[in-house]
Design an enzyme around this catalytic site. Sequence first.
Site, PDB file in Angstrom:
ATOM      1  N   GLN A   1       0.828  -1.197   0.000  1.00 47.61           N
ATOM      2  CA  GLN A   1       0.000   0.000   0.000  1.00 47.61           C
ATOM      3  C   GLN A   1       0.873   1.263   0.000  1.00 47.61           C
ATOM      4  O   GLN A   1       0.600   2.223  -0.710  1.00 47.61           O
ATOM      5  CB  GLN A   1      -0.891   0.007   1.243  1.00 47.61           C
TER       6      GLN A   1
ATOM      7  N   HIS B   1       2.037   3.029  -3.194  1.00 48.37           N
ATOM      8  CA  HIS B   1       1.097   3.747  -4.063  1.00 48.37           C
ATOM      9  C   HIS B   1       1.454   5.217  -4.194  1.00 48.37           C
ATOM     10  O   HIS B   1       1.399   5.797  -5.265  1.00 48.37           O
ATOM     11  CB  HIS B   1      -0.323   3.666  -3.493  1.00 48.37           C
TER      12      HIS B   1
ATOM     13  N   GLU C   1     -10.435   1.644   3.271  1.00 50.66           N
ATOM     14  CA  GLU C   1     -10.721   1.169   1.911  1.00 50.66           C
ATOM     15  C   GLU C   1     -10.407  -0.339   1.832  1.00 50.66           C
ATOM     16  O   GLU C   1     -11.206  -1.120   1.358  1.00 50.66           O
ATOM     17  CB  GLU C   1      -9.836   1.948   0.929  1.00 50.66           C
ATOM     18  N   HIS C   2      -9.219  -0.718   2.317  1.00 53.49           N
ATOM     19  CA  HIS C   2      -8.824  -2.134   2.349  1.00 53.49           C
ATOM     20  C   HIS C   2      -8.596  -2.540   3.795  1.00 53.49           C
ATOM     21  O   HIS C   2      -7.888  -1.840   4.527  1.00 53.49           O
ATOM     22  CB  HIS C   2      -7.505  -2.355   1.596  1.00 53.49           C
TER      23      HIS C   2
ATOM     24  N   ASP D   1      -6.722  -6.594  -5.858  1.00 54.00           N
ATOM     25  CA  ASP D   1      -6.395  -5.486  -6.765  1.00 54.00           C
ATOM     26  C   ASP D   1      -6.454  -5.938  -8.219  1.00 54.00           C
ATOM     27  O   ASP D   1      -6.762  -5.150  -9.105  1.00 54.00           O
ATOM     28  CB  ASP D   1      -4.973  -4.969  -6.481  1.00 54.00           C
TER      29      ASP D   1
ATOM     30  N   HIS E   1     -54.163  16.015  -5.644  1.00 56.34           N
ATOM     31  CA  HIS E   1     -53.800  14.636  -5.304  1.00 56.34           C
ATOM     32  C   HIS E   1     -55.013  13.907  -4.719  1.00 56.34           C
ATOM     33  O   HIS E   1     -55.340  12.780  -5.084  1.00 56.34           O
ATOM     34  CB  HIS E   1     -52.671  14.606  -4.259  1.00 56.34           C
TER      35      HIS E   1
END
Length: 452
Positions: free
Chosen positions: A272, A275, A341-342, A375, A434
């Site tokens: 990670q 990245h 996220e992960h 991934d 209505h």
Amino acid sequence: LERTLCSNDKIYLDVVQSTDLEGVTKAVTRPIQKTSQIMNLVNPIIENVRNIGDKALIEYTKKFDGVDLKTPVLEAPFPEEYLEGLTEEMKESLDLSIENVRKFHAAQLQKKPLVVTTQPGVVCSRFPRAIEKVGLYIPGGTAVLPSTALMLGVPAQVAGCKEIVFASPPRKSDGRVSPEVVYVAMKCGASKIVLAGGAQAVAAMAYGTESVPKVDKILGPGNQFVTAAKMYIQNDTQALCSIDMPAGPSEVLVIADEDADVDFVASDLLSQAEHGVDSQVILVGVSLSSKKVQQIQEAVHEQALALPRVDIVRQCIAHSTIILCDNYTEAFDMSNKYAPEHLILQINEADRYVPLVDNAGSIFVGSYTPESCGDYSSGTNHTLPTYGYARQYSGANTATFQKFITAQQVTSEGLDNIGKAVMCIAKVEGLDGHRNAVKIRMSKLGLISKDF
Ligand code: NAD
């Protein structure tokens, strides 16, 4: 690598106890997104593309990507020469990933309408329809990302989108997009590849140009210019275009206990960290001994030095933290508050703990499930909510490319069952029209008197 080896600094994470509230808060605070400054740069780009279409697209591609294009769009069937350089091994790898992603996303496809009789004579139903035209942004500024192409292209095709448009910045070397992305575009039935990136690509797909079709929804990650443009167009009613979700830097939270393999834990943190410098990497340790913590730190340091992106890793790990908890409940509470996220579970009998997860984009269960598998190839989607949005957003899935239409059919018996309630509520809301639409029908049926 030489420069890194000269440095004596160890690539270690900070360590805080879960009881150190200040330390924990610092560890889980995400970087502030400065979208307003970027908006000032992005607004004129969007306006120009909207006003002069392809001409603006070609000009911005020349300015930002250094490529002089005659036409900004590659149309299907894509020329075979665009696959030049694609190896058999890469084709097979992409085929395997596409097949697994297709299997998992096809299984999510709801085919039969949902039909419920809420009262005798009142039938409600709900059925999916594919979003007709989708624009898929495949980042291309600094890396080749065929995985993003397949994670978006396959579910779009499975959902039945009629037009799938890819957009990706062209390479400076030959003005093409990578053969891997072209191959995925072919496999997913994309009709066009827009050879442009950044805000201009987003604007072209949102408003349409002479050569780019206007789409209904734009999906895909990208840098700050892409994200800002997506935020802009989703708020512009004239674009009439939605987006997938807000995007922030990618992040991982690993929960590990004393039995976890230190090399596995370190490799997950580093996959990670490479990245980007703004990636978020957190290790939550459950009753870890100080010896184990030290072993993990050493493994991170050793493995990091062997990575080509060690300079990025070093900066990322400098603001990454190990949070030490006393038990599993505390560790999962911490993770749920962060909403990663992960989420990677490197703990004994990891599958037993999955029910404790309330907030996460995707979970990687057990020692042999590195994030990398999700991934690329396991079948789940890697387009996931970052920045804590896992509290309210799901990652991309088949339904992301669909919308759901509801229908109801009311018979005279049904009107008898719900009509008076409708009239009563319409009256209190002051909507006599209505009320009247029901009253006229009920009185013709003789269910109420005319002066009811
Ligand atoms: P990109 O394709 O997102 O952006 C490149 C484009 O940015 C260029 O084509 C250019 O048009 C535009 N641009 C560059 N400088 C500009 C400037 N000064 N003014 C206006 N426009 C400019 O590629 P990238 O830059 O490599 O960024 C990719 C991003 O996508 C990274 O932030 C990465 O983390 C992210 N990403 C996220 C995921 C995820 O799933 N979360 C997956 C893949 C990539």
